[in-house]
Design a protein around this motif. Structure first.
Motif, PDB file in Angstrom:
ATOM      1  N   THR A 267      -4.390  19.072   7.769  1.00 44.99           N
ATOM      2  CA  THR A 267      -5.627  18.295   7.691  1.00 44.99           C
ATOM      3  C   THR A 267      -6.390  18.606   6.409  1.00 44.99           C
ATOM      4  O   THR A 267      -6.826  17.695   5.694  1.00 44.99           O
ATOM      5  N   VAL A 268      -6.559  19.884   6.098  1.00 42.40           N
ATOM      6  CA  VAL A 268      -7.305  20.280   4.893  1.00 42.40           C
ATOM      7  C   VAL A 268      -6.633  19.726   3.642  1.00 42.40           C
ATOM      8  O   VAL A 268      -7.286  19.127   2.778  1.00 42.40           O
ATOM      9  N   ASN A 269      -5.320  19.900   3.539  1.00 44.28           N
ATOM     10  CA  ASN A 269      -4.614  19.434   2.341  1.00 44.28           C
ATOM     11  C   ASN A 269      -4.571  17.914   2.244  1.00 44.28           C
ATOM     12  O   ASN A 269      -4.802  17.359   1.166  1.00 44.28           O
ATOM     13  N   SER A 270      -4.312  17.230   3.340  1.00 39.86           N
ATOM     14  CA  SER A 270      -4.289  15.760   3.309  1.00 39.86           C
ATOM     15  C   SER A 270      -5.643  15.201   2.898  1.00 39.86           C
ATOM     16  O   SER A 270      -5.727  14.281   2.080  1.00 39.86           O
ATOM     17  N   TRP A 271      -6.692  15.764   3.458  1.00 39.40           N
ATOM     18  CA  TRP A 271      -8.053  15.316   3.149  1.00 39.40           C
ATOM     19  C   TRP A 271      -8.374  15.518   1.681  1.00 39.40           C
ATOM     20  O   TRP A 271      -8.859  14.601   0.997  1.00 39.40           O
ATOM     21  N   ALA A 272      -8.111  16.715   1.181  1.00 42.99           N
ATOM     22  CA  ALA A 272      -8.435  17.015  -0.222  1.00 42.99           C
ATOM     23  C   ALA A 272      -7.650  16.124  -1.184  1.00 42.99           C
ATOM     24  O   ALA A 272      -8.155  15.751  -2.247  1.00 42.99           O
ATOM     25  N   LEU A 273      -6.435  15.780  -0.798  1.00 44.41           N
ATOM     26  CA  LEU A 273      -5.597  14.940  -1.656  1.00 44.41           C
ATOM     27  C   LEU A 273      -5.836  13.448  -1.438  1.00 44.41           C
ATOM     28  O   LEU A 273      -5.250  12.623  -2.138  1.00 44.41           O
ATOM     29  N   GLY A 274      -6.673  13.099  -0.453  1.00 43.31           N
ATOM     30  CA  GLY A 274      -6.977  11.696  -0.191  1.00 43.31           C
ATOM     31  C   GLY A 274      -5.853  10.953   0.502  1.00 43.31           C
ATOM     32  O   GLY A 274      -5.740   9.737   0.371  1.00 43.31           O
ATOM     33  N   LEU A 275      -5.034  11.659   1.254  1.00 39.98           N
ATOM     34  CA  LEU A 275      -3.905  11.053   1.966  1.00 39.98           C
ATOM     35  C   LEU A 275      -4.374  10.616   3.351  1.00 39.98           C
ATOM     36  O   LEU A 275      -4.325  11.379   4.308  1.00 39.98           O
ATOM     37  N   THR A 276      -4.845   9.393   3.429  1.00 38.32           N
ATOM     38  CA  THR A 276      -5.508   8.903   4.640  1.00 38.32           C
ATOM     39  C   THR A 276      -4.516   8.258   5.605  1.00 38.32           C
ATOM     40  O   THR A 276      -4.720   7.158   6.089  1.00 38.32           O
ATOM     41  N   HIS A 277      -3.468   8.977   5.918  1.00 40.15           N
ATOM     42  CA  HIS A 277      -2.422   8.481   6.807  1.00 40.15           C
ATOM     43  C   HIS A 277      -2.846   8.409   8.265  1.00 40.15           C
ATOM     44  O   HIS A 277      -2.182   7.763   9.057  1.00 40.15           O
ATOM     45  N   ASP A 278      -3.913   9.108   8.626  1.00 35.74           N
ATOM     46  CA  ASP A 278      -4.370   8.981  10.012  1.00 35.74           C
ATOM     47  C   ASP A 278      -5.880   8.780  10.056  1.00 35.74           C
ATOM     48  O   ASP A 278      -6.588   8.976   9.071  1.00 35.74           O
ATOM     49  N   PHE A 279      -6.341   8.358  11.217  1.00 34.60           N
ATOM     50  CA  PHE A 279      -7.732   7.981  11.434  1.00 34.60           C
ATOM     51  C   PHE A 279      -8.722   9.066  11.022  1.00 34.60           C
ATOM     52  O   PHE A 279      -9.687   8.809  10.295  1.00 34.60           O
ATOM     53  N   VAL A 280      -8.507  10.294  11.485  1.00 34.52           N
ATOM     54  CA  VAL A 280      -9.445  11.388  11.196  1.00 34.52           C
ATOM     55  C   VAL A 280      -9.597  11.577   9.695  1.00 34.52           C
ATOM     56  O   VAL A 280     -10.719  11.634   9.178  1.00 34.52           O
ATOM     57  N   ILE A 281      -8.487  11.660   8.979  1.00 38.06           N
ATOM     58  CA  ILE A 281      -8.556  11.878   7.526  1.00 38.06           C
ATOM     59  C   ILE A 281      -9.213  10.688   6.833  1.00 38.06           C
ATOM     60  O   ILE A 281     -10.010  10.855   5.909  1.00 38.06           O
ATOM     61  N   GLY A 282      -8.911   9.495   7.279  1.00 34.70           N
ATOM     62  CA  GLY A 282      -9.523   8.309   6.673  1.00 34.70           C
ATOM     63  C   GLY A 282     -11.030   8.297   6.811  1.00 34.70           C
ATOM     64  O   GLY A 282     -11.760   8.014   5.854  1.00 34.70           O
ATOM     65  N   VAL A 283     -11.522   8.634   7.994  1.00 27.52           N
ATOM     66  CA  VAL A 283     -12.975   8.618   8.217  1.00 27.52           C
ATOM     67  C   VAL A 283     -13.674   9.705   7.409  1.00 27.52           C
ATOM     68  O   VAL A 283     -14.715   9.464   6.803  1.00 27.52           O
TER      69      VAL A 283
END
Length: 182
Positions: A90-106
């Motif tokens: 979650t931390v890495n996806s978020w920081a990299l802007g990888l919005t593959h799922d709902f939580v990271i996108g929001v």
């Protein structure tokens, strides 16, 4: 005079502290928050038998997927967002802007909207040896996310020696309340 509760988006990843999420919701509600629960896909799978109870507890649908274009939002607008437990992914996806799922996108969009965001990772000491993790922590902090990690926040345990019952949920909710006042 009646006051409207502040809306807290509580986003959780699949780490052992997620199994205490009902208690966290009740704690947040006792602090005056209207809680909307969002889960990563794996966290939703882990909690699947309890999703109905969690929806009843919050009074809102538990979300783990994006809505279809044109569908109305089913949650009120957030006053503050909490991301905890936030896994390595979650931390890495978020920081990299990888919005593959709902939580990271929001939460990625929340940064751009100026919504106060508090996050607390839940990772073991082996994961944090990966150089991307520290870069991701620094990047999120640079974007204005209050990341409760390291001294004064979550401190990683050795692999297999986690203490999910000791996850500092109260500290996260305190920070969320403070973030709205600043």
């Amino acid at each position: 005079m009646t006051t409207t509760p502040h809306v807290l988006y509580l986003f959780a990843s699949a780490a052992p502290p997620v199994f205490d999420i009902a208690k966290v919701i009740e704690n947040a509600q006792s602090r005056g928050f209207d809680v909307c629960l969002g889960l990563t896909p794996t966290a939703a799978r882990w909690l699947k038998p309890r999703l109905g109870d969690l929806e009843h507890l919050t009074g809102h649908p538990v979300r783990s997927e994006y809505k279809m274009p044109g569908e109305p939002d089913v949650w009120p607008k957030a006053d503050v967002i909490v991301v905890a437990p936030a896994t390595f992914n979650t931390v890495n996806s978020w920081a990299l802007g990888l919005t593959h799922d709902f939580v990271i996108g929001v939460v990625a969009e929340g940064i751009g909207k100026g919504i106060p965001i508090v996050a607390m990772p839940c990772v073991n000491s082996a994961y944090v040896q990966h150089r991307q993790f520290e870069r991701s922590v620094a990047e999120l902090r640079a974007m204005g996310v209050q990341l409760l990690y390291g001294e004064g926040g979550f401190v990683p345990n050795q692999p297999g020696q986690g203490k999910p019952k000791e996850f500092p949920w109260g500290q996260v909710l305190d920070a969320a309340a403070s973030a709205m006042r600043t």
